[in-house]
Motif scaffolding. Structure first.
Motif, PDB file in Angstrom:
ATOM      1  N   ARG A  90       0.829  -1.202   0.000  1.00  0.00           N
ATOM      2  CA  ARG A  90       0.000   0.000   0.000  1.00  0.00           C
ATOM      3  C   ARG A  90       0.865   1.254   0.000  1.00  0.00           C
ATOM      4  N   GLY A  91       2.041   1.177   0.636  1.00  0.00           N
ATOM      5  CA  GLY A  91       2.884   2.357   0.752  1.00  0.00           C
ATOM      6  C   GLY A  91       2.340   3.319   1.784  1.00  0.00           C
ATOM      7  N   TYR A  92       2.173   2.826   2.994  1.00  0.00           N
ATOM      8  CA  TYR A  92       1.542   3.620   4.051  1.00  0.00           C
ATOM      9  C   TYR A  92       2.295   4.930   4.299  1.00  0.00           C
ATOM     10  N   ARG A  94       2.564   7.638   2.412  1.00  0.00           N
ATOM     11  CA  ARG A  94       3.141   8.372   1.287  1.00  0.00           C
ATOM     12  C   ARG A  94       2.207   9.492   0.832  1.00  0.00           C
ATOM     13  N   ASP A  95       2.790  10.495   0.159  1.00  0.00           N
ATOM     14  CA  ASP A  95       1.992  11.558  -0.436  1.00  0.00           C
ATOM     15  C   ASP A  95       1.180  10.990  -1.599  1.00  0.00           C
ATOM     16  N   ASP A  96       0.064  11.627  -1.884  1.00  0.00           N
ATOM     17  CA  ASP A  96      -0.764  11.236  -3.028  1.00  0.00           C
ATOM     18  C   ASP A  96      -1.016   9.733  -2.985  1.00  0.00           C
ATOM     19  N   ALA A  97      -1.528   9.265  -1.847  1.00  0.00           N
ATOM     20  CA  ALA A  97      -1.665   7.826  -1.624  1.00  0.00           C
ATOM     21  C   ALA A  97      -2.603   7.156  -2.617  1.00  0.00           C
ATOM     22  N   GLY A  98      -3.445   7.921  -3.305  1.00  0.00           N
ATOM     23  CA  GLY A  98      -4.354   7.338  -4.279  1.00  0.00           C
ATOM     24  C   GLY A  98      -3.707   7.024  -5.610  1.00  0.00           C
ATOM     25  N   THR A  99      -2.464   7.440  -5.801  1.00  0.00           N
ATOM     26  CA  THR A  99      -1.770   7.218  -7.069  1.00  0.00           C
ATOM     27  C   THR A  99      -0.908   5.965  -6.987  1.00  0.00           C
ATOM     28  N   ALA A 100      -1.128   5.046  -7.930  1.00  0.00           N
ATOM     29  CA  ALA A 100      -0.285   3.849  -8.005  1.00  0.00           C
ATOM     30  C   ALA A 100       1.013   4.211  -8.710  1.00  0.00           C
ATOM     31  N   ARG A 101       2.128   3.636  -8.243  1.00  0.00           N
ATOM     32  CA  ARG A 101       3.404   3.923  -8.900  1.00  0.00           C
ATOM     33  C   ARG A 101       4.407   2.810  -8.652  1.00  0.00           C
ATOM     34  N   TRP A 102       5.382   2.756  -9.556  1.00  0.00           N
ATOM     35  CA  TRP A 102       6.528   1.870  -9.393  1.00  0.00           C
ATOM     36  C   TRP A 102       7.538   2.550  -8.474  1.00  0.00           C
ATOM     37  N   ILE A 103       8.192   1.749  -7.657  1.00  0.00           N
ATOM     38  CA  ILE A 103       9.143   2.277  -6.684  1.00  0.00           C
ATOM     39  C   ILE A 103      10.562   1.994  -7.164  1.00  0.00           C
ATOM     40  N   THR A 104      11.398   3.015  -7.105  1.00  0.00           N
ATOM     41  CA  THR A 104      12.811   2.855  -7.428  1.00  0.00           C
ATOM     42  C   THR A 104      13.636   3.087  -6.161  1.00  0.00           C
ATOM     43  N   PRO A 105      14.841   2.512  -6.112  1.00  0.00           N
ATOM     44  CA  PRO A 105      15.644   2.635  -4.893  1.00  0.00           C
ATOM     45  C   PRO A 105      15.980   4.068  -4.510  1.00  0.00           C
ATOM     46  N   MET A 107      13.993   6.736  -5.045  1.00  0.00           N
ATOM     47  CA  MET A 107      12.786   7.562  -4.943  1.00  0.00           C
ATOM     48  C   MET A 107      12.676   8.183  -3.555  1.00  0.00           C
ATOM     49  N   GLU A 108      12.124   9.383  -3.502  1.00  0.00           N
ATOM     50  CA  GLU A 108      11.858  10.019  -2.221  1.00  0.00           C
ATOM     51  C   GLU A 108      10.833   9.188  -1.458  1.00  0.00           C
ATOM     52  N   PRO A 109      11.117   8.803  -0.218  1.00  0.00           N
ATOM     53  CA  PRO A 109      10.153   8.024   0.556  1.00  0.00           C
ATOM     54  C   PRO A 109       8.801   8.715   0.717  1.00  0.00           C
ATOM     55  N   ALA A 110       8.770  10.051   0.646  1.00  0.00           N
ATOM     56  CA  ALA A 110       7.494  10.750   0.744  1.00  0.00           C
ATOM     57  C   ALA A 110       6.563  10.381  -0.405  1.00  0.00           C
ATOM     58  N   LEU A 111       7.131   9.991  -1.544  1.00  0.00           N
ATOM     59  CA  LEU A 111       6.336   9.579  -2.695  1.00  0.00           C
ATOM     60  C   LEU A 111       6.030   8.090  -2.681  1.00  0.00           C
ATOM     61  N   GLY A 112       7.021   7.301  -2.292  1.00  0.00           N
ATOM     62  CA  GLY A 112       6.864   5.858  -2.388  1.00  0.00           C
ATOM     63  C   GLY A 112       6.531   5.151  -1.100  1.00  0.00           C
ATOM     64  N   GLY A 113       6.746   5.822   0.040  1.00  0.00           N
ATOM     65  CA  GLY A 113       6.607   5.147   1.321  1.00  0.00           C
ATOM     66  C   GLY A 113       7.951   4.593   1.750  1.00  0.00           C
ATOM     67  N   ASP A 114       8.289   4.737   3.038  1.00  0.00           N
ATOM     68  CA  ASP A 114       9.629   4.358   3.472  1.00  0.00           C
ATOM     69  C   ASP A 114       9.903   2.864   3.322  1.00  0.00           C
ATOM     70  N   GLU A 115       8.941   2.015   3.668  1.00  0.00           N
ATOM     71  CA  GLU A 115       9.180   0.573   3.580  1.00  0.00           C
ATOM     72  C   GLU A 115       9.300   0.090   2.137  1.00  0.00           C
ATOM     73  N   PRO A 116       8.416   0.497   1.188  1.00  0.00           N
ATOM     74  CA  PRO A 116       8.612   0.089  -0.200  1.00  0.00           C
ATOM     75  C   PRO A 116       9.938   0.555  -0.788  1.00  0.00           C
ATOM     76  N   VAL A 117      10.359   1.789  -0.471  1.00  0.00           N
ATOM     77  CA  VAL A 117      11.651   2.273  -0.984  1.00  0.00           C
ATOM     78  C   VAL A 117      12.792   1.433  -0.415  1.00  0.00           C
ATOM     79  N   LEU A 118      12.702   1.107   0.868  1.00  0.00           N
ATOM     80  CA  LEU A 118      13.725   0.263   1.475  1.00  0.00           C
ATOM     81  C   LEU A 118      13.773  -1.109   0.811  1.00  0.00           C
TER      82      LEU A 118
END
Length: 340
Positions: A90-92, A94-105, A107-118
């Protein structure tokens, strides 16, 4: 001064009296939770399937139990066994939580969520964040993944799953056994019996024999090993033992920061603790402690501090360790699903 985030209600894990308001709300919460699951079991709410195995790593309590280190190790083991895993989250927070996105290493955690970025940073596998985990699983399938791992989402019943792994904190277990907000349970403790595996997080790894954790249920002990400190602004990793006998600032913005502090103290490190709220968004001033002691932090915090890190800042990687028999059992179950 130690900075503190919101604390877990004391009555969840000790003998303190539960406030009347919490006791009144808890049965309502439990009824809604139970009804929702019942509707999915009856087929009145429809589960969605994807044509690859789905593994969910989650818990029935609120807060952290060690899901993310287990997810990272699970993905690593799957790759070693020849699978092509992808992670749905889910990316708990994160900003703009309604937007689905691919996570890159990177990426700002504010966009992707800290755990998905990790997870993306540690594993290099495709990671998709989406409120709709069915859509996330389908995206991973289109990206070439042949197994989907859900980081959290045990209660997201809309996505059909093949293997459920419950993660439990060994010290806290289910607390006072009450439903939220009177206790830590998202679902009744009986729900856990339907999971395929129960992993019990014992915390600090050591050379001591594993204690018995089984209690009439197939439980698997998980230890968390910390051996090195990784400089955030570049340079060589340091053995964690190099900090033994020193005072350090220890930073943890996780659900149970005391676990991290205790792990460092067990290595003979003098900890000046700084606990932040889970998913805290760091600013440079948060790490200004008025002294040039080393600053040791979890990797979950480190991904949010890279941009203003200095030579005093280190990430401490956590590695989940489980018995070999656990991986044999899990991969055997997965292999049977693939053949079926």
């Amino acid at each position: 001064m130690e900075k503190r985030g919101p604390q877990t209600p004391g009555w969840w894990y000790d003998d303190a009296p539960v406030p009347l308001a919490a006791r009144v709300v808890a049965p309502l919460y439990g009824a809604v939770s139970g009804l929702r699951r019942w509707l999915y079991q009856r087929g009145w709410l429809r589960r969605r399937q994807v044509p690859v195995p789905v593994i969910v790593v989650g818990n029935i309590t609120a807060g952290g139990t060690g899901k993310t280190p287990l997810t990272i190790e699970l993905v690593t083991r799957l790759r070693e066994a020849g699978w092509k895993p992808g992670v749905a989250s889910r990316g708990y927070g994160r900003d703009d939580a309604g937007t689905a996105r691919w996570i890159t290493p990177d990426m700002e955690p504010a966009l992707g969520g800290d755990e998905p970025v990790l997870i993306a940073w540690k594993t290099g596998v495709p990671v998709r964040v989406d409120r709709d985990r069915v859509a996330a699983a389908k995206a991973l399938l289109e990206a070439g993944c042949d197994v989907v791992v859900c980081d959290d989402g045990l209660q997201h019943y809309r996505l059909a799953r093949d293997i459920e792994i419950e993660v439990v904190d060994a010290a806290r277990r289910y607390g006072n056994g009450r439903m939220m907000p009177a206790g830590p349970l998202r679902e009744s403790a009986a729900r856990a019996r339907d999971c395929d595996f129960r992993v019990v997080n014992l915390g600090q790894a050591s050379d001591a024999p594993e204690p018995a954790v089984a209690s009439g249920f197939g439980e698997w002990a998980m230890r968390l090993r910390i051996d090195t400190a990784h400089p955030l602004n570049g340079g060589r990793d340091q053995p964690l033992q190099a900090f033994a006998g020193q005072r350090v600032h220890a930073v943890a913005g996780i659900a149970n920061p005391q676990r991290f502090f205790q792990m460092l103290r067990a290595r003979g490190i003098g900890v000046v603790p700084h606990a932040f709220a889970d998913h805290h968004r760091y600013q440079a001033g948060d790490l200004s402690f008025g002294s040039e002691l080393p600053v040791l932090m979890t990797e979950k915090d480190a991904v949010k501090c890279q941009r203003f890190a200095n030579r005093w800042h280190y990430a401490v990687p956590l590695q989940a360790e489980l018995p070999a028999a656990f991986w044999v059992a899990l991969l055997d179950r997965l292999g049977k699903l693939a053949r079926g």
